[in-house]
Design an enzyme around this catalytic site. Sequence first.
Site, short mmCIF file in Angstrom:
data_model
loop_
_atom_site.label_atom_id
_atom_site.label_comp_id
_atom_site.label_asym_id
_atom_site.label_seq_id
_atom_site.Cartn_x
_atom_site.Cartn_y
_atom_site.Cartn_z
CE LYS A 66 17.58 -14.23 7.09
NZ LYS A 66 17.83 -15.69 7.81
CE1 TYR A 82 12.29 -15.50 8.39
CE2 TYR A 82 13.34 -13.64 9.48
CZ TYR A 82 13.47 -14.72 8.74
OH TYR A 82 14.32 -14.65 8.00
CG PHE A 118 14.81 -19.65 16.56
CD1 PHE A 118 14.13 -19.02 15.31
CD2 PHE A 118 14.15 -20.66 16.57
CE1 PHE A 118 13.58 -19.67 14.40
CE2 PHE A 118 13.90 -21.57 15.52
CZ PHE A 118 13.36 -21.04 14.29
NE ARG A 175 13.43 -22.81 0.52
CZ ARG A 175 13.62 -22.44 2.06
NH1 ARG A 175 13.48 -21.05 2.34
NH2 ARG A 175 13.54 -23.37 3.00
CB THR A 225 17.97 -23.42 7.62
OG1 THR A 225 16.70 -23.61 6.77
CG2 THR A 225 17.56 -22.19 8.72
NE ARG A 231 20.57 -19.28 4.70
CZ ARG A 231 19.25 -19.65 4.64
NH1 ARG A 231 18.82 -20.81 4.35
NH2 ARG A 231 18.22 -18.71 4.82
CG ASN A 290 20.60 -18.06 7.80
OD1 ASN A 290 20.15 -16.88 7.82
ND2 ASN A 290 19.86 -19.02 8.07
CG HIS A 327 14.03 -14.49 3.47
ND1 HIS A 327 13.38 -15.72 4.33
CD2 HIS A 327 12.92 -14.17 2.54
CE1 HIS A 327 12.02 -15.87 3.61
NE2 HIS A 327 11.81 -14.95 2.68
CD GLU A 371 8.60 -14.63 2.30
OE1 GLU A 371 8.50 -15.40 3.31
OE2 GLU A 371 9.43 -14.97 1.40
P1 GTP Z 1 14.72 -18.02 5.82
O1 GTP Z 1 15.10 -17.99 4.18
O2 GTP Z 1 15.42 -16.77 6.47
O3 GTP Z 1 13.43 -17.93 6.03
O4 GTP Z 1 15.29 -19.43 6.32
P2 GTP Z 1 14.88 -20.81 5.93
O5 GTP Z 1 13.86 -20.80 5.20
O6 GTP Z 1 16.03 -21.66 5.55
O7 GTP Z 1 14.65 -21.18 7.43
P3 GTP Z 1 13.17 -20.92 8.35
O8 GTP Z 1 12.20 -20.18 7.61
O9 GTP Z 1 12.89 -22.04 8.95
O10 GTP Z 1 13.98 -20.14 9.55
C1 GTP Z 1 13.85 -18.89 9.33
C2 GTP Z 1 15.12 -18.02 10.14
O11 GTP Z 1 15.04 -18.29 11.34
C3 GTP Z 1 16.52 -19.10 9.69
O12 GTP Z 1 17.10 -18.45 8.34
C4 GTP Z 1 17.39 -18.53 10.67
O13 GTP Z 1 18.13 -17.34 10.49
C5 GTP Z 1 16.37 -18.69 11.74
N1 GTP Z 1 16.32 -20.08 12.66
C6 GTP Z 1 15.84 -21.12 11.99
N2 GTP Z 1 16.01 -22.21 12.74
C7 GTP Z 1 16.92 -21.55 14.06
C8 GTP Z 1 17.32 -22.08 15.11
O14 GTP Z 1 17.16 -23.32 15.51
N3 GTP Z 1 18.02 -21.06 16.03
C9 GTP Z 1 18.09 -19.85 15.90
N4 GTP Z 1 18.76 -19.24 16.47
N5 GTP Z 1 17.58 -19.53 14.59
C10 GTP Z 1 17.01 -20.24 13.73
MG MG Z 2 12.04 -19.74 5.74
#
Ligand code: GTP
Ligand code: MG
Length: 151
Positions: free
Chosen positions: A9, A49, A57, A85, A91, A102, A112, A115, A126
């Site tokens: 990112k 997303y 968010f 992952r 996350t 992370r 973070n 992705h 994707e």
């Molecule tokens: P990705 O690999 O980026 O998809 O992350 P993930 O699969 O571990 O988490 P998820 O798909 O649920 O969320 C996508 C992204 O949204 C995360 O990587 C975070 O950057 C953001 N995100 C998730 N939960 C929160 C939250 O509670 N607050 C905020 N500000 N951002 C969040």
């Molecule tokens: Mg995700």
Amino acid sequence: MERTFIAIKPDGVQRGLIAEIISRFERKGYKLMAIKLVVPTKEFAQKHYHDLKERPFFDGLCDFLSSGPVLAMVWEGEGVIKYGRKLIGATDPQKSEPGTIRGDLAVVVGRNIIHGSDGPETAKDEIALWFEPSELVSYTSNAEKWIYGVN
Ligand code: GTP
Ligand code: MG
């Protein structure tokens, strides 16, 4: 062989973490099949997303993903979706284990740095969203027989 979509990112790119992150996937034994640096539009980030569009968010997340260069990649290897992952970590970097990307390199959930696709269907969607089929390079790496063995 299984493939996954991995993206560094804008925070990871700006912080100079590209080589560090690629190195972790490379050293594990996964194979890079596609890579490009792009600045996604906000509309593109919303597509990427789309599953999160009801979350509070979502808007900030899409603004962030489209705020600068993203390094988009496809990695291939046995079990790469799930284990990729694991390499990435939880996350929320406050909860990711040390030793994960992370856990070692990020502090807050909204920044973070990386992705990774969360399952086979998402990986397929994707990869298709971010890459043209012609951008994926299939090749045999000499290391494969040492990573997987032969017979
Ligand atoms: P990705 O690999 O980026 O998809 O992350 P993930 O699969 O571990 O988490 P998820 O798909 O649920 O969320 C996508 C992204 O949204 C995360 O990587 C975070 O950057 C953001 N995100 C998730 N939960 C929160 C939250 O509670 N607050 C905020 N500000 N951002 C969040
Ligand atoms: Mg995700």
